[in-house]
Design a protein around this motif. Structure first.
Motif, PDB file in Angstrom:
ATOM      1  N   LEU A  13       0.833  -1.210   0.000  1.00 14.29           N
ATOM      2  CA  LEU A  13       0.000   0.000   0.000  1.00 14.29           C
ATOM      3  C   LEU A  13       0.867   1.259   0.000  1.00 14.29           C
ATOM      4  O   LEU A  13       0.605   2.208  -0.754  1.00 14.29           O
ATOM      5  N   LEU A  14       1.909   1.269   0.815  1.00 13.97           N
ATOM      6  CA  LEU A  14       2.800   2.427   0.876  1.00 13.97           C
ATOM      7  C   LEU A  14       3.547   2.617  -0.444  1.00 13.97           C
ATOM      8  O   LEU A  14       3.769   3.751  -0.893  1.00 13.97           O
ATOM      9  N   PHE A  15       3.934   1.514  -1.067  1.00 13.19           N
ATOM     10  CA  PHE A  15       4.599   1.625  -2.361  1.00 13.19           C
ATOM     11  C   PHE A  15       3.689   2.298  -3.383  1.00 13.19           C
ATOM     12  O   PHE A  15       4.118   3.195  -4.121  1.00 13.19           O
ATOM     13  N   TYR A  16       2.434   1.851  -3.461  1.00 12.48           N
ATOM     14  CA  TYR A  16       1.509   2.433  -4.445  1.00 12.48           C
ATOM     15  C   TYR A  16       1.274   3.909  -4.164  1.00 12.48           C
ATOM     16  O   TYR A  16       1.113   4.714  -5.100  1.00 12.48           O
ATOM     17  N   ALA A  17       1.261   4.287  -2.901  1.00 11.20           N
ATOM     18  CA  ALA A  17       1.108   5.709  -2.564  1.00 11.20           C
ATOM     19  C   ALA A  17       2.308   6.503  -3.069  1.00 11.20           C
ATOM     20  O   ALA A  17       2.156   7.585  -3.660  1.00 11.20           O
ATOM     21  N   ARG A  18       3.509   5.964  -2.856  1.00 11.99           N
ATOM     22  CA  ARG A  18       4.718   6.644  -3.327  1.00 11.99           C
ATOM     23  C   ARG A  18       4.748   6.707  -4.856  1.00 11.99           C
ATOM     24  O   ARG A  18       5.150   7.726  -5.442  1.00 11.99           O
ATOM     25  N   MET A  19       4.335   5.630  -5.494  1.00 12.15           N
ATOM     26  CA  MET A  19       4.332   5.609  -6.947  1.00 12.15           C
ATOM     27  C   MET A  19       3.357   6.649  -7.511  1.00 12.15           C
ATOM     28  O   MET A  19       3.646   7.322  -8.502  1.00 12.15           O
ATOM     29  N   SER A  20       2.193   6.790  -6.867  1.00 16.63           N
ATOM     30  CA  SER A  20       1.218   7.785  -7.307  1.00 16.63           C
ATOM     31  C   SER A  20       1.789   9.193  -7.210  1.00 16.63           C
ATOM     32  O   SER A  20       1.593  10.033  -8.100  1.00 16.63           O
ATOM     33  N   LEU A  21       2.512   9.478  -6.123  1.00 18.86           N
ATOM     34  CA  LEU A  21       3.135  10.798  -5.961  1.00 18.86           C
ATOM     35  C   LEU A  21       4.193  11.029  -7.039  1.00 18.86           C
ATOM     36  O   LEU A  21       4.302  12.132  -7.592  1.00 18.86           O
ATOM     37  N   ALA A  22       4.963   9.976  -7.354  1.00 16.34           N
ATOM     38  CA  ALA A  22       5.983  10.099  -8.394  1.00 16.34           C
ATOM     39  C   ALA A  22       5.345  10.366  -9.754  1.00 16.34           C
ATOM     40  O   ALA A  22       5.844  11.184 -10.542  1.00 16.34           O
ATOM     41  N   CYS A  23       4.234   9.701 -10.037  1.00 18.31           N
ATOM     42  CA  CYS A  23       3.528   9.922 -11.303  1.00 18.31           C
ATOM     43  C   CYS A  23       2.942  11.334 -11.347  1.00 18.31           C
ATOM     44  O   CYS A  23       2.952  11.991 -12.402  1.00 18.31           O
ATOM     45  N   ALA A  24       2.415  11.806 -10.212  1.00 19.19           N
ATOM     46  CA  ALA A  24       1.845  13.153 -10.159  1.00 19.19           C
ATOM     47  C   ALA A  24       2.922  14.189 -10.473  1.00 19.19           C
ATOM     48  O   ALA A  24       2.686  15.165 -11.211  1.00 19.19           O
ATOM     49  N   TRP A  25       4.106  13.973  -9.922  1.00 19.70           N
ATOM     50  CA  TRP A  25       5.211  14.901 -10.173  1.00 19.70           C
ATOM     51  C   TRP A  25       5.664  14.826 -11.630  1.00 19.70           C
ATOM     52  O   TRP A  25       5.957  15.843 -12.264  1.00 19.70           O
ATOM     53  N   ARG A  26       5.679  13.629 -12.194  1.00 17.19           N
ATOM     54  CA  ARG A  26       6.164  13.442 -13.558  1.00 17.19           C
ATOM     55  C   ARG A  26       5.203  14.031 -14.586  1.00 17.19           C
ATOM     56  O   ARG A  26       5.621  14.702 -15.527  1.00 17.19           O
ATOM     57  N   TYR A  27       3.896  13.796 -14.400  1.00 17.41           N
ATOM     58  CA  TYR A  27       2.939  14.175 -15.440  1.00 17.41           C
ATOM     59  C   TYR A  27       2.320  15.557 -15.236  1.00 17.41           C
ATOM     60  O   TYR A  27       1.929  16.214 -16.198  1.00 17.41           O
ATOM     61  N   SER A  29      -0.453  16.465 -14.600  1.00 16.62           N
ATOM     62  CA  SER A  29      -1.732  16.543 -15.312  1.00 16.62           C
ATOM     63  C   SER A  29      -2.744  15.681 -14.573  1.00 16.62           C
ATOM     64  O   SER A  29      -2.589  14.447 -14.537  1.00 16.62           O
ATOM     65  N   PRO A  30      -3.771  16.281 -13.976  1.00 12.97           N
ATOM     66  CA  PRO A  30      -4.759  15.490 -13.223  1.00 12.97           C
ATOM     67  C   PRO A  30      -5.418  14.402 -14.059  1.00 12.97           C
ATOM     68  O   PRO A  30      -5.646  13.288 -13.569  1.00 12.97           O
ATOM     69  N   SER A  31      -5.729  14.690 -15.322  1.00 15.09           N
ATOM     70  CA  SER A  31      -6.415  13.690 -16.144  1.00 15.09           C
ATOM     71  C   SER A  31      -5.510  12.506 -16.445  1.00 15.09           C
ATOM     72  O   SER A  31      -5.941  11.343 -16.398  1.00 15.09           O
ATOM     73  N   VAL A  32      -4.230  12.778 -16.751  1.00 19.53           N
ATOM     74  CA  VAL A  32      -3.286  11.686 -17.014  1.00 19.53           C
ATOM     75  C   VAL A  32      -3.052  10.880 -15.742  1.00 19.53           C
ATOM     76  O   VAL A  32      -3.019   9.653 -15.767  1.00 19.53           O
ATOM     77  N   LEU A  33      -2.908  11.568 -14.618  1.00 19.11           N
ATOM     78  CA  LEU A  33      -2.689  10.874 -13.343  1.00 19.11           C
ATOM     79  C   LEU A  33      -3.868   9.978 -13.004  1.00 19.11           C
ATOM     80  O   LEU A  33      -3.686   8.845 -12.543  1.00 19.11           O
ATOM     81  N   GLU A 407     -12.701   0.631 -20.873  1.00 22.15           N
ATOM     82  CA  GLU A 407     -13.933   1.432 -20.962  1.00 22.15           C
ATOM     83  C   GLU A 407     -13.957   2.503 -19.882  1.00 22.15           C
ATOM     84  O   GLU A 407     -14.267   3.660 -20.148  1.00 22.15           O
ATOM     85  N   ASP A 408     -13.615   2.107 -18.654  1.00 23.71           N
ATOM     86  CA  ASP A 408     -13.646   3.047 -17.526  1.00 23.71           C
ATOM     87  C   ASP A 408     -12.660   4.201 -17.717  1.00 23.71           C
ATOM     88  O   ASP A 408     -12.953   5.350 -17.413  1.00 23.71           O
ATOM     89  N   VAL A 409     -11.477   3.863 -18.207  1.00 23.63           N
ATOM     90  CA  VAL A 409     -10.446   4.880 -18.361  1.00 23.63           C
ATOM     91  C   VAL A 409     -10.660   5.687 -19.646  1.00 23.63           C
ATOM     92  O   VAL A 409     -10.174   6.813 -19.757  1.00 23.63           O
ATOM     93  N   GLY A 410     -11.414   5.127 -20.577  1.00 23.52           N
ATOM     94  CA  GLY A 410     -11.668   5.836 -21.820  1.00 23.52           C
ATOM     95  C   GLY A 410     -10.509   5.835 -22.778  1.00 23.52           C
ATOM     96  O   GLY A 410     -10.367   6.730 -23.599  1.00 23.52           O
ATOM     97  N   ILE A 411      -9.666   4.800 -22.687  1.00 20.18           N
ATOM     98  CA  ILE A 411      -8.433   4.792 -23.480  1.00 20.18           C
ATOM     99  C   ILE A 411      -8.701   4.570 -24.968  1.00 20.18           C
ATOM    100  O   ILE A 411      -8.067   5.190 -25.812  1.00 20.18           O
ATOM    101  N   TYR A 412      -9.631   3.683 -25.297  1.00 18.84           N
ATOM    102  CA  TYR A 412      -9.824   3.348 -26.716  1.00 18.84           C
ATOM    103  C   TYR A 412     -11.073   3.990 -27.315  1.00 18.84           C
ATOM    104  O   TYR A 412     -11.531   3.569 -28.358  1.00 18.84           O
ATOM    105  N   ARG A 413     -11.624   4.993 -26.671  1.00 15.39           N
ATOM    106  CA  ARG A 413     -12.820   5.636 -27.225  1.00 15.39           C
ATOM    107  C   ARG A 413     -12.467   6.511 -28.412  1.00 15.39           C
ATOM    108  O   ARG A 413     -11.387   7.086 -28.467  1.00 15.39           O
TER     109      ARG A 413
END
Length: 413
Positions: A13-27, A29-33, A407-413
């Protein structure tokens, strides 16, 4: 000596939290995150594997985090339009001393793609953005000069080699490590040596595979089994037995592949009710072996779970993966014996575009099952079906049920 460890519970759980923060810093962009978080959240169901390098494996099929290959794979899905596949299974040769009855290459053209053409197309796929590679034969150790040439081109990406260990030497194993191979998978289809050797048709193949994996692990590579169990073996407890064997030998992963009516088994029929029971048992086993209670067991990756509706559905056709055979045929999957062009005759770009048109959106249904009878009905002695026959065959194929995560993420729409 085992150099990786599994992480579950609070640590995961802590790893995924850290990874999310790293992605937020990298991108930034709220929509991409949001899309990235939704896409990677499905891997939270898996055990997290921490490598000796300090990197992490969220999923067997995703590159290790936080490598550039990982972020390229993520961006292939949540940023790029149209989305791109993450992985390819690449056969470099059909040469093999084994006689496995289920071989999906059995009827393929034995003429290898010329080495220069092979390397040229490896570069194209690498530059296109393919970051996860499963390189195989036949037996790649028998054609090591071809394997080495490919590995040089994809060094630094997520690279696994599928090998029985036949014709392996300490020098070849060391060279794979030098060229950055992430891990090695070897076929183990039974906990009983005699039964496995009877399946491959080669005495000593069971022990050879185990010795090979040990030697690869000693060089610092991840190791695991590619295992095909019949529905009857699954129902009779075969998964637990193979997992115990893998644990005994310090394996990191077991990829459980369900039987397919393709290749040498083209036209084979399976007991429908027994198959359904086996699928449910395999899915339940994956949940159990990825739980905190099985933290020290190898990671079980059952295809029937990974490609279930609640996960990624069918990934073939360039959705997440595709296959290139040893003779140059571009196929949607190694288990779907149709071709969208041979790289001797057409460019990779042309074959890929044909394939993506046919597999426009991700669907839940497994192509290797839903269209197996149609392919078998027109198949001859040589597989896969050439593009001219494939084009006619797929003309009337209907799209299936869209995969929920996409479908949920809307990637292939």
């Amino acid at each position: 000596m085992k150099k990786s460890r599994n992480i579950t519970g609070l640590g995961k759980l802590l790893f995924y939290a850290r990874m999310s923060l790293a992605c937020a810093w990298r991108y930034k962009s709220p929509s991409v995150l949001l899309k990235a978080s939704r896409f990677t959240s499905i891997f939270f169901k898996h055990k997290l594997v921490k490598l000796a390098s300090g990197e992490y494996k969220l999923d067997f099929y995703m590159p290790r985090y936080p490598s550039e290959a990982f972020f390229t794979a993520l961006e292939d899905k949540v940023v790029r339009r149209p989305p791109r596949p993450v992985s390819v299974v690449l056969s470099i040769s059909k040469a093999c001393a084994y006689k496995c009855p289920h071989c999906y290459q059995r009827k393929d053209d034995p003429n290898e793609l010329p080495l220069a053409t092979l390397v040229e197309n490896v570069r194209k796929m690498r530059d296109f953005g393919i970051v996860a590679w499963a390189v195989e034969g036949g037996e790649p150790m028998l054609r090591f000069e071809r394997l080495e040439a490919v590995l040089k081109e994809i060094r630094g990406l997520e690279v696994w080699v599928n090998s029985t260990g036949h014709a392996a030497t300490p020098e070849k194993i060391r060279r794979m490590r030098e060229l950055g191979v992430t891990g090695v998978m070897s076929s183990i289809h039974s906990v009983n040596a005699a039964e496995h050797d009877a399946f491959t048709g080669v005495p000593g193949s069971w022990q050879r595979a185990l010795d090979f994996l040990r030697d690869c692990q000693d060089e610092g590579m991840l190791v695991g089994f590619n295992t095909v169990l019949s529905d009857r073996q699954v129902v009779d407890g075969g998964i637990d037995r193979i997992m115990n064997l893998a644990a005994e030998h310090g394996c990191d992963y077991i990829q459980l592949i369900h039987p397919k009516a393709c290749g040498a088994w083209m036209g084979k029929t399976f007991d429908v009710s027994l198959h359904r029971e086996a699928v449910e048992i395999a899915k339940a086993a994956q949940v159990r072996y990825n739980s905190s209670g099985s933290r020290h067991a190898p990671v079980l990756t059952a295809q029937v779970y990974e490609e279930s509706p609640e996960m990624l559905g069918c990934c073939c056709g360039g959705i997440d993966r595709f296959y290139v055979g040893a003779s140059g045929e571009v196929q949607p999957c190694e288990f779907v014996n149709i071709s969208f062009g041979n790289l001797r005759e057409v460019s990779f770009e042309t074959a890929y575009a044909r394939m993506r048109k046919a597999f426009a959106i991700p669907c839940e249904e497994w192509t290797c099952q839903t269209h197996a009878d149609e392919i078998a009905s027109v198949a001859g002695e040589r597989l896969p079906l050439p593009w001219t026959e494939t084009e006619r065959l797929i003309r009337d194929w209907k799209p299936g049920t869209p995969t929920k995560v996409y479908e949920d993420v809307g990637i292939y729409r």
